[in-house]
Design a protein around this motif. Structure first.
Motif, PDB file in Angstrom:
ATOM      1  N   SER A 108      -2.415  47.733  17.647  1.00 53.78           N
ATOM      2  CA  SER A 108      -3.263  47.960  18.811  1.00 53.78           C
ATOM      3  C   SER A 108      -2.524  47.712  20.118  1.00 53.78           C
ATOM      4  CB  SER A 108      -4.493  47.052  18.725  1.00 53.78           C
ATOM      5  OG  SER A 108      -5.254  47.111  19.909  1.00 53.78           O
ATOM      6  N   VAL A 109      -1.822  46.590  20.197  1.00 51.61           N
ATOM      7  CA  VAL A 109      -1.153  46.207  21.443  1.00 51.61           C
ATOM      8  C   VAL A 109      -0.023  47.169  21.788  1.00 51.61           C
ATOM      9  CG1 VAL A 109       0.331  44.443  22.487  1.00 51.61           C
ATOM     10  CG2 VAL A 109      -1.792  43.770  21.341  1.00 51.61           C
ATOM     11  N   TYR A 110       0.764  47.568  20.794  1.00 56.30           N
ATOM     12  CA  TYR A 110       1.940  48.395  21.051  1.00 56.30           C
ATOM     13  C   TYR A 110       1.671  49.892  20.895  1.00 56.30           C
ATOM     14  CZ  TYR A 110       4.779  44.143  21.075  1.00 56.30           C
ATOM     15  OH  TYR A 110       5.309  42.910  21.368  1.00 56.30           O
ATOM     16  N   GLY A 111       0.470  50.248  20.459  1.00 56.04           N
ATOM     17  CA  GLY A 111       0.148  51.662  20.289  1.00 56.04           C
ATOM     18  C   GLY A 111       0.962  52.333  19.204  1.00 56.04           C
ATOM     19  N   LEU A 112       1.123  51.659  18.066  1.00 54.26           N
ATOM     20  CA  LEU A 112       1.965  52.159  16.983  1.00 54.26           C
ATOM     21  C   LEU A 112       1.144  52.872  15.921  1.00 54.26           C
ATOM     22  CD1 LEU A 112       4.159  48.961  16.458  1.00 54.26           C
ATOM     23  CD2 LEU A 112       4.736  50.980  17.817  1.00 54.26           C
ATOM     24  N   THR A 113       1.825  53.649  15.113  1.00 54.10           N
ATOM     25  CA  THR A 113       1.187  54.174  13.920  1.00 54.10           C
ATOM     26  C   THR A 113       1.004  53.034  12.928  1.00 54.10           C
ATOM     27  OG1 THR A 113       3.276  54.662  12.801  1.00 54.10           O
ATOM     28  CG2 THR A 113       2.356  56.378  14.244  1.00 54.10           C
ATOM     29  N   ASP A 114       0.198  53.276  11.922  1.00 53.37           N
ATOM     30  CA  ASP A 114      -0.027  52.261  10.902  1.00 53.37           C
ATOM     31  C   ASP A 114       1.285  51.854  10.242  1.00 53.37           C
ATOM     32  OD1 ASP A 114      -2.305  50.837   9.662  1.00 53.37           O
ATOM     33  OD2 ASP A 114      -1.615  51.779   7.811  1.00 53.37           O
ATOM     34  N   ASP A 115       2.087  52.832   9.860  1.00 54.47           N
ATOM     35  CA  ASP A 115       3.351  52.554   9.189  1.00 54.47           C
ATOM     36  C   ASP A 115       4.305  51.789  10.099  1.00 54.47           C
ATOM     37  OD1 ASP A 115       5.309  53.047   6.934  1.00 54.47           O
ATOM     38  OD2 ASP A 115       6.372  54.042   8.569  1.00 54.47           O
ATOM     39  N   ALA A 116       4.401  52.186  11.346  1.00 49.88           N
ATOM     40  CA  ALA A 116       5.306  51.517  12.285  1.00 49.88           C
ATOM     41  C   ALA A 116       4.885  50.075  12.520  1.00 49.88           C
ATOM     42  CB  ALA A 116       5.353  52.278  13.601  1.00 49.88           C
ATOM     43  N   ALA A 117       3.580  49.817  12.530  1.00 53.16           N
ATOM     44  CA  ALA A 117       3.092  48.460  12.748  1.00 53.16           C
ATOM     45  C   ALA A 117       3.424  47.549  11.567  1.00 53.16           C
ATOM     46  CB  ALA A 117       1.586  48.472  12.993  1.00 53.16           C
ATOM     47  N   TRP A 118       3.296  48.076  10.349  1.00 62.96           N
ATOM     48  CA  TRP A 118       3.707  47.282   9.187  1.00 62.96           C
ATOM     49  C   TRP A 118       5.183  46.925   9.290  1.00 62.96           C
ATOM     50  CZ3 TRP A 118       0.298  44.911   6.505  1.00 62.96           C
ATOM     51  CH2 TRP A 118      -0.912  45.495   6.117  1.00 62.96           C
ATOM     52  N   ARG A 119       5.990  47.865   9.747  1.00 65.74           N
ATOM     53  CA  ARG A 119       7.441  47.656   9.816  1.00 65.74           C
ATOM     54  C   ARG A 119       7.855  46.756  10.986  1.00 65.74           C
ATOM     55  NH1 ARG A 119      10.126  51.484   6.423  1.00 65.74           N
ATOM     56  NH2 ARG A 119       8.673  53.020   5.561  1.00 65.74           N
ATOM     57  N   ARG A 120       6.891  46.310  11.781  1.00 64.64           N
ATOM     58  CA  ARG A 120       7.138  45.299  12.825  1.00 64.64           C
ATOM     59  C   ARG A 120       6.516  43.955  12.455  1.00 64.64           C
ATOM     60  NH1 ARG A 120       7.597  47.295  18.181  1.00 64.64           N
ATOM     61  NH2 ARG A 120       7.548  45.125  18.877  1.00 64.64           N
ATOM     62  N   SER A 121       5.957  43.870  11.241  1.00 59.59           N
ATOM     63  CA  SER A 121       5.210  42.684  10.815  1.00 59.59           C
ATOM     64  C   SER A 121       5.876  42.029   9.611  1.00 59.59           C
ATOM     65  CB  SER A 121       3.766  43.068  10.454  1.00 59.59           C
ATOM     66  OG  SER A 121       3.124  43.720  11.523  1.00 59.59           O
ATOM     67  N   GLY A 122       5.580  40.728   9.431  1.00 64.87           N
ATOM     68  CA  GLY A 122       6.150  40.016   8.298  1.00 64.87           C
ATOM     69  C   GLY A 122       5.336  38.795   7.940  1.00 64.87           C
ATOM     70  N   LEU A 123       5.774  38.096   6.904  1.00 66.04           N
ATOM     71  CA  LEU A 123       5.081  36.887   6.468  1.00 66.04           C
ATOM     72  C   LEU A 123       6.091  35.841   6.017  1.00 66.04           C
ATOM     73  CD1 LEU A 123       4.902  36.385   3.058  1.00 66.04           C
ATOM     74  CD2 LEU A 123       3.752  38.595   3.268  1.00 66.04           C
ATOM     75  N   SER A 124       5.685  34.595   6.166  1.00 68.29           N
ATOM     76  CA  SER A 124       6.449  33.466   5.649  1.00 68.29           C
ATOM     77  C   SER A 124       5.480  32.548   4.932  1.00 68.29           C
ATOM     78  CB  SER A 124       7.169  32.724   6.778  1.00 68.29           C
ATOM     79  OG  SER A 124       7.909  31.638   6.253  1.00 68.29           O
ATOM     80  N   SER A 125       5.488  32.607   3.613  1.00 66.21           N
ATOM     81  CA  SER A 125       4.556  31.844   2.795  1.00 66.21           C
ATOM     82  C   SER A 125       5.068  30.419   2.596  1.00 66.21           C
ATOM     83  CB  SER A 125       4.373  32.548   1.447  1.00 66.21           C
ATOM     84  OG  SER A 125       3.374  31.936   0.679  1.00 66.21           O
ATOM     85  N   MET A 126       4.340  29.650   1.790  1.00 67.26           N
ATOM     86  CA  MET A 126       4.774  28.307   1.410  1.00 67.26           C
ATOM     87  C   MET A 126       4.664  28.212  -0.103  1.00 67.26           C
ATOM     88  SD  MET A 126       3.509  24.634   2.878  1.00 67.26           S
ATOM     89  CE  MET A 126       4.419  23.137   2.522  1.00 67.26           C
ATOM     90  N   ASN A 127       5.767  27.892  -0.752  1.00 63.25           N
ATOM     91  CA  ASN A 127       5.758  27.873  -2.213  1.00 63.25           C
ATOM     92  C   ASN A 127       5.146  26.580  -2.747  1.00 63.25           C
ATOM     93  OD1 ASN A 127       8.206  26.779  -1.051  1.00 63.25           O
ATOM     94  ND2 ASN A 127       8.989  26.523  -3.122  1.00 63.25           N
ATOM     95  N   GLY A 128       4.350  26.729  -3.802  1.00 62.63           N
ATOM     96  CA  GLY A 128       3.743  25.559  -4.410  1.00 62.63           C
ATOM     97  C   GLY A 128       2.526  25.081  -3.652  1.00 62.63           C
TER      98      GLY A 128
END
Length: 308
Positions: free
Chosen positions: A229-249
């Motif tokens: 929404s903020v950057y006016g991206l396509t759905d695919d482009a927005a996923w490719r600017r996003s990420g996650l950092s989980s916690m194991n255990g």
């Protein structure tokens, strides 16, 4: 090519020069956190046993001035850079994480955006890093509008001075996506034209339990929707600017992310082409080290299968 990189890194280690970055490895894509205290595992051994190629090294902090040090105490060019050299000599790469939950933050102690940018550049140059991770959480780096803006303006200067360096910002989140401060940070980055290449959320510490796969997907999808929404991206482009950092255990609030959960998260991340998948931390990736029964390096092995 690999032999050239190994030789160059070996020479750097022998004569005390800054290490040579491995251009063949994307240090952002699949880089679990490795913290440097309490006898950390040998990263080369981990690479050999898991297939992982990159690590996010935690943390760069302030020494209560605008001076960056590893954990706020160790030289930028000491044992931590020796570890970076070792990773690169083995065919991998690393990026430094600046910030974290606790400790003294550069965003607080550097009085201006110019000074803060200088601190970031000092870190980049010390390790010849091609990417940095700003772990912005907890303190006034995250929950203070003026400090948020200072960080974002500093990144503009970094991009001018070190244009090839990629920038990741990692922030806490809700199951629905970003909280008020996270939403502000993304919007202000756009408003100020701050160069953030990848936005990453930490999808944990939501509650005392629940379906961590479903909650992770929901949280990261909320981030993606905000970025789109903020950057006016396509759905695919927005996923490719996003990420996650989980916690194991076991997380800080008692949730459980099993190895099977994390493998499911990685499979989903690959299906939507996330730009980054990480977790806290390699040091906890052994039987009962993260509060659960598991095989050695199960999470790191899963992280190594991230394709983007």
């Amino acid at each position: 090519m690999r032999r050239i990189l190994v030789a160059a890194a070996a020479v750097s280690m022998a004569v005390g020069l800054a290490p040579v970055a491995n251009a063949a490895v994307n240090p952002i894509l699949a880089a679990p956190y490795l913290y440097q205290w309490s006898s950390p595992p040998n990263p080369v051994t981990v690479m050999q046993q898991t297939g992982i190629k990159a690590f996010t090294l935690a943390f760069i902090l302030s020494d209560r001035s605008c001076n960056p040090l590893w954990d706020g105490t160790r030289s930028l060019t000491g044992a931590d850079i020796t570890r970076v050299n070792q990773i690169r000599a083995a065919g991998g790469d690393a990026l430094p994480s600046i910030g974290g939950w606790s400790g003294n933050k550069l965003g607080t102690y550097c009085s201006t955006a110019q000074a803060l940018a200088g601190a970031y550049v000092k870190v980049i140059d010390a390790g010849k890093f091609t990417a940095i991770d700003l772990d912005v959480e907890n303190t006034d780096e995250f929950q203070n509008a003026a400090v948020q803006d200072k960080i974002l303006n500093a990144l503009k200067i970094v991009r001018q001075q070190r244009p090839s360096v990629k920038i990741v910002i990692t922030i806490p989140a809700l199951t629905s996506g970003l909280d008020t401060w996270g939403n502000r940070l993304v919007q202000r980055a756009k408003d100020l034209s701050a160069p953030v290449d990848v936005w990453t959320v930490m999808p944990f510490n939501f509650s005392s339990g629940g379906d961590m796969v479903a909650m992770t997907k929901s949280s990261v999808t909320g981030l993606k929707n905000k970025v789109q929404s903020v950057y006016g991206l396509t759905d695919d482009a927005a996923w490719r600017r996003s990420g996650l950092s989980s916690m194991n255990g076991r997380t800080d609030t008692g949730e459980i992310v099993t190895a099977a959960n994390f493998r499911s998260i990685v499979s989903w991340a690959n299906s939507v082409h996330l730009a980054r998948v990480s977790f806290w931390a390699v040091n906890r990736d052994c039987n009962n080290c993260g509060g659960i029964a598991q095989g050695q390096w199960e999470f790191t092995k899963a992280n190594a299968t991230v394709t983007g």
